[in-house]
Design a protein around this motif. Sequence first.
Motif, PDB file in Angstrom:
ATOM      1  N   TYR A  97       0.785  -1.229   0.000  1.00  0.00           N
ATOM      2  CA  TYR A  97       0.000   0.000   0.000  1.00  0.00           C
ATOM      3  C   TYR A  97       0.823   1.289   0.000  1.00  0.00           C
ATOM      4  O   TYR A  97       0.510   2.225  -0.712  1.00  0.00           O
ATOM      5  CB  TYR A  97      -0.915   0.014   1.236  1.00  0.00           C
ATOM      6  CG  TYR A  97      -1.582   1.347   1.421  1.00  0.00           C
ATOM      7  CD1 TYR A  97      -2.687   1.693   0.645  1.00  0.00           C
ATOM      8  CD2 TYR A  97      -1.078   2.292   2.305  1.00  0.00           C
ATOM      9  CE1 TYR A  97      -3.280   2.934   0.776  1.00  0.00           C
ATOM     10  CE2 TYR A  97      -1.671   3.540   2.434  1.00  0.00           C
ATOM     11  CZ  TYR A  97      -2.770   3.849   1.675  1.00  0.00           C
ATOM     12  OH  TYR A  97      -3.348   5.075   1.783  1.00  0.00           O
ATOM     13  N   ASP A 149      -9.152  -4.608  -3.593  1.00  0.00           N
ATOM     14  CA  ASP A 149      -8.465  -3.561  -2.829  1.00  0.00           C
ATOM     15  C   ASP A 149      -7.142  -4.117  -2.311  1.00  0.00           C
ATOM     16  O   ASP A 149      -6.915  -5.325  -2.333  1.00  0.00           O
ATOM     17  CB  ASP A 149      -9.343  -3.070  -1.667  1.00  0.00           C
ATOM     18  CG  ASP A 149      -8.938  -1.656  -1.213  1.00  0.00           C
ATOM     19  OD1 ASP A 149      -7.934  -1.117  -1.720  1.00  0.00           O
ATOM     20  OD2 ASP A 149      -9.640  -1.088  -0.353  1.00  0.00           O
ATOM     21  N   ASP A 150      -6.287  -3.205  -1.827  1.00  0.00           N
ATOM     22  CA  ASP A 150      -4.990  -3.675  -1.325  1.00  0.00           C
ATOM     23  C   ASP A 150      -5.132  -4.373   0.013  1.00  0.00           C
ATOM     24  O   ASP A 150      -4.413  -5.319   0.315  1.00  0.00           O
ATOM     25  CB  ASP A 150      -3.993  -2.520  -1.224  1.00  0.00           C
ATOM     26  CG  ASP A 150      -4.513  -1.386  -0.373  1.00  0.00           C
ATOM     27  OD1 ASP A 150      -4.259  -1.387   0.833  1.00  0.00           O
ATOM     28  OD2 ASP A 150      -5.190  -0.500  -0.920  1.00  0.00           O
ATOM     29  N   VAL A 157     -10.300  -0.697  -6.323  1.00  0.00           N
ATOM     30  CA  VAL A 157     -10.486   0.493  -5.504  1.00  0.00           C
ATOM     31  C   VAL A 157      -9.263   1.367  -5.813  1.00  0.00           C
ATOM     32  O   VAL A 157      -8.141   0.945  -5.564  1.00  0.00           O
ATOM     33  CB  VAL A 157     -10.542   0.140  -4.002  1.00  0.00           C
ATOM     34  CG1 VAL A 157     -10.681   1.400  -3.164  1.00  0.00           C
ATOM     35  CG2 VAL A 157     -11.675  -0.838  -3.722  1.00  0.00           C
ATOM     36  N   PRO A 158      -9.484   2.531  -6.425  1.00  0.00           N
ATOM     37  CA  PRO A 158      -8.324   3.340  -6.805  1.00  0.00           C
ATOM     38  C   PRO A 158      -7.633   3.912  -5.569  1.00  0.00           C
ATOM     39  O   PRO A 158      -8.302   4.136  -4.566  1.00  0.00           O
ATOM     40  CB  PRO A 158      -8.934   4.456  -7.656  1.00  0.00           C
ATOM     41  CG  PRO A 158     -10.379   4.532  -7.258  1.00  0.00           C
ATOM     42  CD  PRO A 158     -10.763   3.172  -6.742  1.00  0.00           C
ATOM     43  N   SER A 161      -4.299   2.325  -5.294  1.00  0.00           N
ATOM     44  CA  SER A 161      -3.288   1.293  -5.072  1.00  0.00           C
ATOM     45  C   SER A 161      -3.646  -0.056  -5.701  1.00  0.00           C
ATOM     46  O   SER A 161      -2.765  -0.793  -6.123  1.00  0.00           O
ATOM     47  CB  SER A 161      -3.031   1.128  -3.576  1.00  0.00           C
ATOM     48  OG  SER A 161      -4.247   1.131  -2.883  1.00  0.00           O
TER      49      SER A 161
END
Length: 490
Positions: free
Chosen positions: A255, A361-362, A296-297, A299
């Motif tokens: 991240y 997501d990360d 999810v922007p 990362s």
Amino acid sequence: MCGVIGIYDYEEVIAKTYTAILTLQHRGQDSAGILTYNGRFHLKKGNGLVRDIFDHRNIARLKGHISIAHTRYPTVGEGSVEDAQPFWINYPYGIAGAHNGNLTNFFELKQELFEKSHKIINSNCDVEAILSIFTEHLEKFRSKELTPDIIFNAVRYVYRKVKGSYSVVIYIADKGMLAFRDPFGLRPLLFGINRDKLIPSFAFASESVTLDVLGFKDIKDLKPGSAIFIDKNRKVHEKKISNKPHRPCIFEYIYFARPDSYLNKINVYKSRVELGKKLAKKIKKIKLPIDVIVPVPDSARAAAIEIARILNIKYREGLVKNRYIGRTFIMPGDTLRKESINYKLNPIADVFKNKNVLIVDDSIVRGNTSRSIIQMVRDTGAKKIYFASYSAPLKNPCIYGIDMQTRGEFIATNSTPEQIANKIGADKVIYQDVKDMQEAVREQNKEIKSFCKACFTGIYPTGDVSKHMLEQIEEEREYMSKHLNLTLNK
Ligand code: 5GP
Ligand code: SF4
Ligand code: MG
């Protein structure tokens, strides 16, 4: 996590320093500071973003060829300007410094320095303690020439006394610039030399992107447990001081760091692609009826594209981010965090309507982000919503500098993926396995045998973390976050 920079130049350095500090804004938005030296220290620090702290007036006053700069992400400290870095002290040498990391024995050090050496650590800032310990050793040699050996021995003394994670840059007035990484190399630190001109210039930075942007070609990582000292004649001295195993923080790749950075010879972007590749294999086995994959922007983009490519499923950018709102996680206090997620992301209904979607997501930390995203995507008329995290379940406090320090904060503590799916409203939650996560990041540098992944496994590489210590840190953390909430909500 913070960003730290040291520049040893031959001309006025403030313009370069300002450029440099902007490249590390993502590592901390809580406060920032620049210190320069031209026979005396000049310092400007403040709360907030770099662009809000510095103006023509204070830039004009930051004179000199040498600078240290810092962006802060709050860990220990109450978020006040007094606790912002860089720091300088005057005895036994004029000495200034900044660091990235978190000391796990800060309060013991503070007490010991007072009781044994009558030194007061005035702030709640780790680096003041590091500088005081460092100079405690130098004091013994005040009448002598300050040689690289004496300096490296002072670093050895710091290693003996100071526990936790720390990447430090120090300037000793008219003697030279020193940088060192903690024995396990938990936090990153890079060194660059620019030999384009007759006189070489030098810089240290938390990420390679800073040195890239400043035009440095000759860039390398400081080894864990090692120090580099540039003396007043611009001679570079380097020494490996401690031989502990290298255990860099895996979260930098997941991240924290910029995708264009290389840390420990590992490109952050490529490591995220690899993380996507490993996760895709796991998702493939589960055989979910996915119509579209959405990251999810920002990362998660690299990993989501790779997952979509491997699964041969449509990739769409269905969540739009408002770039003018800072990183949600960095907002101190849960109330501020929850509020800012909703202003930050907005779904494109057409991408989701009547579709089975996989959101990537990360990580899932507290679950606030994923819960609100899933809710907004449901509202668009999506059918099934699967949520994938390309890191493993986060369950343990980070005591080395990331702001997630109590077990109660993690949604995954004492919960199965099914229970987590339930809590965040997803039809299924898929996590990366710890082993795959590590192998994905190790792919580019097999010399690193293992990473710090304590927040996933509960195994702390420094080996000096007791249950009692974790509880104490959690108590402090809870107290501070309450306090921060109060002051920030005013
Ligand atoms: P949550 O809402 O689950 O607490 O936060 C997870 C989200 O926070 C993820 O989208 C992740 O990108 C973001 N995030 C921002 N900063 C950090 C950080 O320092 N650590 C972790 N784990 N996630 C962070
Ligand atoms: Fe990084 Fe997690 Fe280790 Fe903290 S505990 S240093 S976030 S890997
Ligand atoms: Mg995120």
